[in-house]
Every structure is written in C-alpha cells, then in structure tokens.
Design an enzyme around this catalytic site. Structure first.
Site, short mmCIF file in Angstrom:
data_model
loop_
_atom_site.label_atom_id
_atom_site.label_comp_id
_atom_site.label_asym_id
_atom_site.label_seq_id
_atom_site.Cartn_x
_atom_site.Cartn_y
_atom_site.Cartn_z
N GLU A 1 0.91 -1.26 0.14
CA GLU A 1 -0.04 -0.10 -0.01
C GLU A 1 0.85 1.27 0.21
O GLU A 1 1.15 1.70 -1.02
CB GLU A 1 -0.89 -0.05 1.10
CG GLU A 1 -2.04 -0.82 1.02
CD GLU A 1 -3.43 -0.82 1.75
OE1 GLU A 1 -4.20 0.21 1.52
OE2 GLU A 1 -3.43 -1.66 2.46
N GLU B 1 -1.15 -0.20 13.53
CA GLU B 1 -2.52 -0.11 12.53
C GLU B 1 -3.85 -0.12 13.48
O GLU B 1 -4.64 0.38 13.62
CB GLU B 1 -2.59 -0.75 11.52
CG GLU B 1 -3.84 -0.66 10.59
CD GLU B 1 -3.77 -1.42 9.33
OE1 GLU B 1 -2.85 -2.11 9.13
OE2 GLU B 1 -4.45 -1.12 8.37
C1 BGC Z 1 -5.30 1.46 4.91
C2 BGC Z 1 -5.87 2.32 5.91
C3 BGC Z 1 -6.99 2.96 5.23
C4 BGC Z 1 -7.92 2.01 4.82
C5 BGC Z 1 -9.20 2.58 4.25
C6 BGC Z 1 -6.16 0.45 4.42
O1 BGC Z 1 -5.89 -0.55 3.69
O2 BGC Z 1 -4.13 1.05 5.36
O3 BGC Z 1 -5.09 2.99 6.64
O4 BGC Z 1 -7.50 4.25 5.70
O5 BGC Z 1 -7.35 1.03 4.13
O6 BGC Z 1 -10.07 1.40 3.51
#
Ligand code: BGC
Length: 889
Positions: A471, A748
């Site tokens: 990501e 997270e």
């Molecule tokens: C991210 C997040 C993001 C979220 C929203 C995730 O995969 O790491 O922090 O805001 O997706 O869908």
C-alpha cells in the site's frame, strides 16, 4: 535581548529555487524579554547580479522601514521577482520598547517560473517492456565549462533520479523528485553546483534514472504498473550565470548504459549485480562500459512544473543493529531495536564472499514464532538481492529507488555478517521538528516517541497509511485524523500544502468533486469512481484548517477554497435531508477494536451516525473558514447548513431523553465534542459516557473516528481522571498495550499483535500506521497544556491539567514566532507551573485560581492543586466471574 533566530521565506527550508514572485518573509524570535512586542521592522533588499556566487558584490539596494507588528508571513515589499532573480534580504525587528534585534539575512533565488524558461525535454533510454519492472539506466554527457560564475542545476524526472557531476553526488535528496499527482504537478529541485564544475576542463554530468512511484507497481491485490506512464525520462537544465550550458535533449550528445541495478521497485526492493558496476562512469575520461547514443525524447511533462517548496526525503539517521538473532529454523536476523523506514547500507564488504555469490536482505517489522514475520507485507517482497562483485566493492552500497518498513532484517548468503557490517538508514521527508513532550510516566513517554516514529516513517514524500506492505498510499482519512498531531510535532505546512494541491486537482479535474480515497490516486477507476466517504473526504476541509491553525498561513486555505467548497457542495452524496446518503459505503469508526479482523468497518458504532457527526463538524469548520477568508455569503450559508444538519442529526440519532442510537463511546464522544446534542441531553450523554468507560474498564473502544476525540470528550466533560485512567491502561486492548508488547511505532490496530505474540489474523495488519497516534494531541493540549488561541500561535493558551499518577510534564512547541513551553511539577498539593511565551506573542494562563493574560517572557506560578476527581476512578464490574485487573499502569 531579543534576537531573530531564523529568517525564512514562504515555507522553504532553504530559499534556493523558490516559486514565488512576491515571497512572504517570516522571522522567528529568541529571547526571554518580558512583554516584548514588535513595533516596526527594517528591511533591506539587495538585487544581486545573476552571476554573483557569494553575495558579496554590490547590487541595487532597496531599504524599507515598515511600522507593523507582523513578523510572520509579512507581505513582500520589494519589486515583483522574475525567474532567476537573486535577492539578498536583511531584516531587523524593532520593539515597542525602542530596542532592536540583530540583522538577520537570507539569499533568495527564484527558480524557473514559466514553462518557457525550460528548453530541456524529458530524456530517456530505450522504451521498456510495459508490464515488468523498468531497469534503471545511466545517462551522461560531457561538456566544457569556460566560466566560473554561479551555476544552478534544475532537475526532475518521470521516475526518480540521482545526479552526479564530475564524480560527486549532487545533493543528498532521496527518491527525488518525490511523489506527486504527476499529470497535474511535477516538482523539480534546484541545486547550487558552482563548486562541482571545473573551469577550462571537460566536465561530466551523470544520472541514474529509476522507475520511482511514476511507473512502479502500486496498489494492493497485485497492483498496477505504469500508472502515470511507461516512458521514463529526466528533465534537467544546467545554467551557469543564467545561461544554459547543458540540457536534456535528444540531439545534444547524451548517451546511456545499463549499470549494476537490475531493478529497483518501491514494494519489491532492489536487485543489484555488483559485477556490472561501471567504475568512474560519471567522471571525465571514463572508458568503462558500453554506451549507446540512442537516447529518446520523451516529450515535455504534462504536469505543471513547480519548484519544490517542501523539504526533501533524505537519510536523517543511521542506526546500528542491536543484536544478531539466530532463529529456530537457522536463519540470521539483525534486530535494529526500532521499527523504522529506510534501507540497509553495507558498511563493510563481505570479506568471506566471492565474486558471483548472492546475498539477500529480507525486511519485516516483527518476528512471529521467532522467525521473520513477513505475512503482513502481503504482495510486497521488500527484499534486496545483491550479487557480489569485486573485492571491496560493496562497502557503502545502499539501494536507490526503494524503501522498506522494518525493524528486523534477515541476512541470507552472508554467513559471517557482524553488527558492524550493516546499518539501517532512516529515511523520510525531512521536515523541521517543532514539538516535544515528556512526563514522569515512562510508558506514556514511550508511546509518544512511537507516535513520532510513526510520523517519520509515514511521511515519505506524501503522507501515507503505512510504509511496509503493498500500500504505502496517501490514504486521506489517516492523514485527516492525524494532521493536527503531526502539525504540532513537525512543520508540515509545505509538505501537506503541496499534497493538498494534488488532492484538489484530482478531486476537481478527475473525479467531479469527489475526494479520492488515496492521493495521489493510484486506484483510479479500479473499483469504479472513488466513493465519497466521510472522514476520508473531509480531509479537503479539515486539513487546510489544521494547517492554518498551526502555521497562521491563510493563503494555504485560500488555495484550497475551491476544493473545500466543491467537496461540500458537490462531492458529498446527500440524502434529501442534507445528511449523508445512507446508500453509500462508509468506513465508520474504522478499526474499532471489537470489529472483526477481516471487517474493520463493522465496528460497534453505526457508520452513518459517525459519517453525519463529521459532516456537521466539517460544515461548521467550512463556515468558519469562509468567514475568515471574507466570503460572507458562503459563511452564512454553511453556518445555516450546520444548524439545520445538527437538528436533522438530533432527530435521526438522539432519543428525546438524550440517549444515542449507538450506545458507544465513539458515538457519545463525537456528540459531546462536536456539540451535536441539545442542551438538555448533554448531562445524559456525559453520564452515559462515564458509565460506558467504567464498564469497559478503561480499555480503548474507539477506531479511527473516535480515537482523536475520546480523551478530549472526557476531559472537557468533567471526566479528566477517566481520560488519564484510559491513557494509563495497558491491558489488551488499550492505549499502552502496544507499548507493553514492546512496540516502537504506532500500530494500525490496537491489537496488531495479540497478547500471545501472534500477528493479528486480519490481512490488514501493519505495525506502523500513524492514525491512532492522533491520541497524542491530548498529551500536548491537556497534559502539556499547550494550545493556540489564534492561528500560528501568536496568542497561546496555557492550561495544563494534572491528573492520573503523573507528577510532572512538559510540552514544547516551536511556533512560527519562537519557542513556547509549559512545564509543571506536582509536589503533594503544590503545583508549580512555568510557561514561556516568545517575543511578539501573548498568552492566557489558566490554572486553579489563576486566569490571566501575559506577554512574552518566562513566568512561574505556584498554586494549590486539588485533583478533579478521585484517582484512580473505579470501573464497573459484576461482583462475580473472573475479575479483570483494574489497576492503572
Ligand atoms: C489502509 C488504511 C485506510 C483504509 C481504508 C487500509 O488498507 O491501510 O489506513 O484508511 O485502508 O480503507
């Protein structure tokens, strides 16, 4: 004595290559003079001839004496500047008391303001295979130099570049030109290369061009390559005394070759074959390698060329490994003791290896069962593979166009690796550090440090969600909830200011007013057009406000105004009542700790209730921003909207007796903090929140939406000790639980690692996400007692509120005016508080029995202190069943 400690221009770290014709100036003060206020300033502007290299030469001089108290972002008094102008500025500030500061001086150089200043074109090597990693190329050119005037290199790329002149690396920027929404904006860098050139000799400029974010594979689920194009190219112009001597053009004697880098990708890492190193390729007279003269004109960038105002990404720290771990399966792992973002640097050539041997570095944030925990990386390889070349050749090697999020590195193929052989290079956007906090609770201090590390690792050119897996994207919601905290800790104004311009361009030109979920928008149309989403999309309004509050720069808001308005009027998908249309998806209180690991949006609080709470708040902020900018009609309209939506909200989500439709901490905290409740229901909501927090035994119950708010909602509603108790809790899930598990960054999820040491089974599990670090703003404001009363911190609120088991704390912030601090110590019931206000600022001090206005200087207060409620507050537990521990850490 009051002095000027820093004179700056707009938001530049160094004003070499500015993109402004009327740059605003700011000066920061130092000194503890009591009640010092600026009455006027003297300004000297010297227009230096272009060829001047050192600023010593006489130039045309303008002198101004200006009666004004303004010392931050003062309007330009000189003539309008043009491309390549070279201007020396001196400022002296004069106090109301008749004193004057020192003269402070900077030299501003204007960059290339218009496309017609560029004669260069993007230059590339061979067209490369469209669906594979692009192999980086070397580009070089030899050129004579016949003058010793001041020399500037303006350079950018579709891709990422490293540049060298006569064998020397130019600058120390990493991953330049950084990541932008390239079809809208492309930043270029300006370097002073005067000292690298040799007059009367042949000179060589060499570049390494890699795919960078421009073309690398990005996104989860396999991702896509070439999002902005498959044609990589460098655009560079070297000028001496304002005359172009070298430019990237296909017909100007450039040549290209392959070097040792086989691939260098953001997610997958680097493959490097040291046997293919071309020695001295960037030095005059080099004969190594086979070079081709067939270079390609890749056109002129589509995005607007802008001289970078934000600080660059660069290596800011080097960390030695703490320990070598031999794993149960026989692997060798280096532990750096800190989850960080960057890469490994080889310090010593592996002496026990031979040419052709292969070594590999695998990176991960955690261990699981004693082995490298790579599952959270998903589709990112995060590896460096090196084929050993000549004896000694690897010393100093570091990868070029990649980065990893890691604490542990598994070293394969290098048996005798020692603690001296590799270091971790910490890499991020090198913003100025502006915030500090400490108290006498070691776990809270550790958590606060983790917030800082989370910030550093997730500001890599753009603000990202995470730095390790497939990501590393500019998720808007994450930044929105964290922006206020980030802007206390670092000067984020130019970094986020630029990112918001990309956001506005994508929102308005590409997505009909909807703010993309990630900026730059790598997702494109992958899942259809971006769904409008509260909290995430609200970044368009709330983050410009946060930047304005932190920096005092109203221009930042003015630049975003169209984007803000477009989001409110067009982007948000509304029901007939004006609230959010309930048919669309919402992230809600994303990652509520009780949400199932694989459904982070399914928290305890109704997603529409969360979305609409933020909508009312965002509308109120919008009204205030419109008013600040002088748009009275808009201001009234949004203020009316906010009032009306609040009533709708109450009808929709609050019972006549004041209970919330979602009986959760997040719902109540949002309602109290955003003032969504009718007067009569406030007490009910407060009591209910009190109940739920005690019932939860002070464990954390909030996700992305509730976390930035919950502690403020408690401490603003006579529940200060609850907030401390919640902060001091370390049983899973809680604020200090990750710290008790050895975390060195913000995770997270509150439980990215489970109490048994296993990685959370959710496939979305990072150990470096800043969003939940928004909790730290409560430490700065309520524990440390610092808050701005006016944007830019010219007027400051000092209101520390001791509680919990803490007996001392200190918060410090370097504002645009100077250093602010508030420190307190509790000795029994005796509270001693020392506050410090920079020159040209004022403050309001609120303590038990004290509410006074003060001017600049340092002042100490000694007051009687009464705890606001009993400590520790009691939890509500049933008198049977296994009791849960109820003792704060
Ligand atoms: C991210 C997040 C993001 C979220 C929203 C995730 O995969 O790491 O922090 O805001 O997706 O869908």
């Amino acid at each position: 004595m009051v002095s000027i400690s820093r004179l700056s221009c707009e938001h530049y770290e160094t004003p070499l290559g500015i993109h402004h014709t009327r740059p605003r100036l700011s000066w920061r003060f130092e000194g503890s003079e009591v009640d010092w206020k600026q009455a006027s300033y003297d300004l000297e502007i010297r227009y230096l001839p272009l060829r001047s290299n050192n600023g010593d030469e006489e130039g045309e001089v303008e002198r101004h004496h200006i009666d004004s108290a303004q010392s931050v972002l003062v309007p330009w008094s000189g003539r309008e500047l043009v491309s390549r102008d070279n201007v020396q500025v001196r400022v002296r500030s004069n106090g109301e008391d008749g004193s004057s500061t020192n003269w402070s001086e900077i030299t501003l150089q204007v960059a290339l303001l218009s496309p017609s200043d560029w004669t260069a074109r993007l230059l590339g090597g061979p067209a490369s295979d469209v669906d594979a990693a692009h192999r980086p190329i070397l580009l070089r050119k030899t050129f004579p130099v016949d003058r010793s005037d001041s020399a500037r290199l303006y350079i950018t790329a579709h891709g990422c570049y490293k540049v060298f002149i006569n064998g020397h690396r130019v600058g120390e920027k990493a991953l330049a030109p950084g990541w932008q929404s390239y079809h809208h904006r492309l930043l270029y860098q300006t370097y002073d290369v005067s000292d690298l050139l040799k007059k009367g000799e042949e000179n060589v400029i060499g570049m390494v061009l890699g795919e960078g974010w421009f073309a690398t594979r990005l996104n989860f689920g396999g991702g896509r390559r070439n999002i902005w194009g498959a044609d990589l190219g460098v655009l560079a112009q070297l000028e001496i005394g304002g005359k172009t001597v070298v430019q990237t053009r296909a017909d100007e004697g450039w040549e290209w070759a392959h070097g040792p880098i086989i691939s260098s990708e953001i997610y997958d890492g680097e493959v490097y074959d040291a046997r293919q190193v071309l020695p001295d390729w960037f030095e005059p007279g080099s004969t190594s390698g086979t070079w081709s003269k067939t270079v390609r004109d890749v056109g002129f960038p589509r995005g607007k060329l802008i001289a970078a105002e934000c600080p660059p990404v660069r290596v800011t720290q080097s960390i030695r490994p703490k320990e070598i771990i031999n794993t149960p399966s026989g692997k060798t792992i280096l532990d750096f003791g800190q989850n960080l973002v960057g890469w490994l640097k080889v310090e010593n050539h592996p002496s026990d290896l031979n040419e052709g041997d292969v070594i590999r570095f695998l990176h991960a944030e955690v261990l699981e069962d004693g082995e490298l925990g790579t599952r959270p990386l998903r589709d990112a390889k995060a590896q460096v593979e090196i084929t050993v070349g000549q004896e000694g050749g690897l010393a100093g090697y570091e990868p070029s166009f990649t980065f990893h999020g890691f604490r542990y590195a598994q070293i394969e193929g290098w048996k005798g690796v020692s603690l001296d052989d590799l270091t971790a290079q910490v890499v991020h956007t090198d913003m100025e550090r502006t915030g500090w906090f400490e108290c006498d609770h070691p776990l809270i201090n550790k958590l606060w440090e983790n917030v800082n590390w989370g910030l550093r690792g997730n500001f890599v050119s753009v603000p990202t969600d995470c730095p390790q897996r497939d990501e590393r994207l500019g998720w808007t919601g994450d930044l929105q909830v964290f922006a206020e905290t980030a802007s206390f800790l670092y000067d984020t104004s130019s970094t986020l200011g630029g990112w918001l311009q990309d956001l506005a361009a994508e929102q308005i030109e590409d997505w009909e007013g909807v703010v993309p979920l990630v900026v730059p928008n790598t997702l494109g149309n992958l899942f259809g057009p971006p769904p409008p989403s509260a909290i995430w999309g609200d970044v368009a309004v709330l983050t410009p406000k946060d930047l304005y509050v932190a920096s005092g720069d109203m221009d930042l808001v003015a630049k975003q105004y169209e984007s803000m308005k477009t989001w409110m009027d067009k982007g948000i998908k509304r029901s007939a009542k004006g609230l959010w249309d309930s048919k669309g998806p919402q992230f809600g209180d994303w990652l509520d700790p009780k949400a199932p690991p694989d459904a982070p949006q399914d928290g305890r609080t109704d997603n529409m209730l969360v979305a609409d709470a933020w909508l009312v708040h965002t509308t109120e902020v919008m009204a205030k921003m419109a008013e600040t900018l002088g748009y009275a009609e808009d201001a009234n309209r949004y203020a009316d909207d906010a009032r009306r939506l609040k009533v709708e909200y109450q009808q929709e989500y609050i019972t006549p007796n004041g209970r919330m439709m979602s009986d959760t901490q997040t719902a109540l905290a949002l309602a109290l903090h955003f003032h969504l409740l009718p007067e009569a229901s406030v007490e009910v909501a407060r009591d209910r929140l009190d109940h739920l927090v005690r019932k939860a035994i002070f464990q954390i119950s909030t996700g992305f939406a509730g976390t930035p708010i919950i502690l403020h909602a408690l401490s603003d509603n006579q529940l200060l000790q609850h907030a401390y108790r919640m902060f001091q809790e370390k049983q899973y899930p809680s604020i200090l639980y990750p710290v008790s598990m050895g975390a060195t960054t913000i995770w997270e999820r509150w439980d990215s690692m489970l109490p048994d040491g296993r990685i959370n089974p959710g496939e979305m599990t990072s150990f470096n996400h800043y969003a939940l670090g928004s909790i730290a703003s409560w430490l700065h404001k309520v524990v440390g007692g610092l808050a701005p009363l006016t944007p830019g911190w010219q007027d400051i609120l000092f209101k520390p509120r001791p509680g919990g088991s803490l007996t001392s704390a200190r918060a410090t912030h370097t504002s645009p005016y100077g250093e602010i601090s508030c420190a307190w110590k509790l000795d029994g019931r005796q509270l001693e508080v020392t506050v410090s206000v920079p020159p040209n600022c004022t403050g309001r001090v609120v303590l038990p029995g004290v509410d006074e206005r003060i001017g600049s200087g340092c002042k100490t207060y000694s007051v009687e202190w009464e705890p606001e409620a009993e400590w520790p507050p009691k939890s509500y537990q049933l008198p049977f069943g296994p009791p849960k521990p109820d003792v704060p850490a």
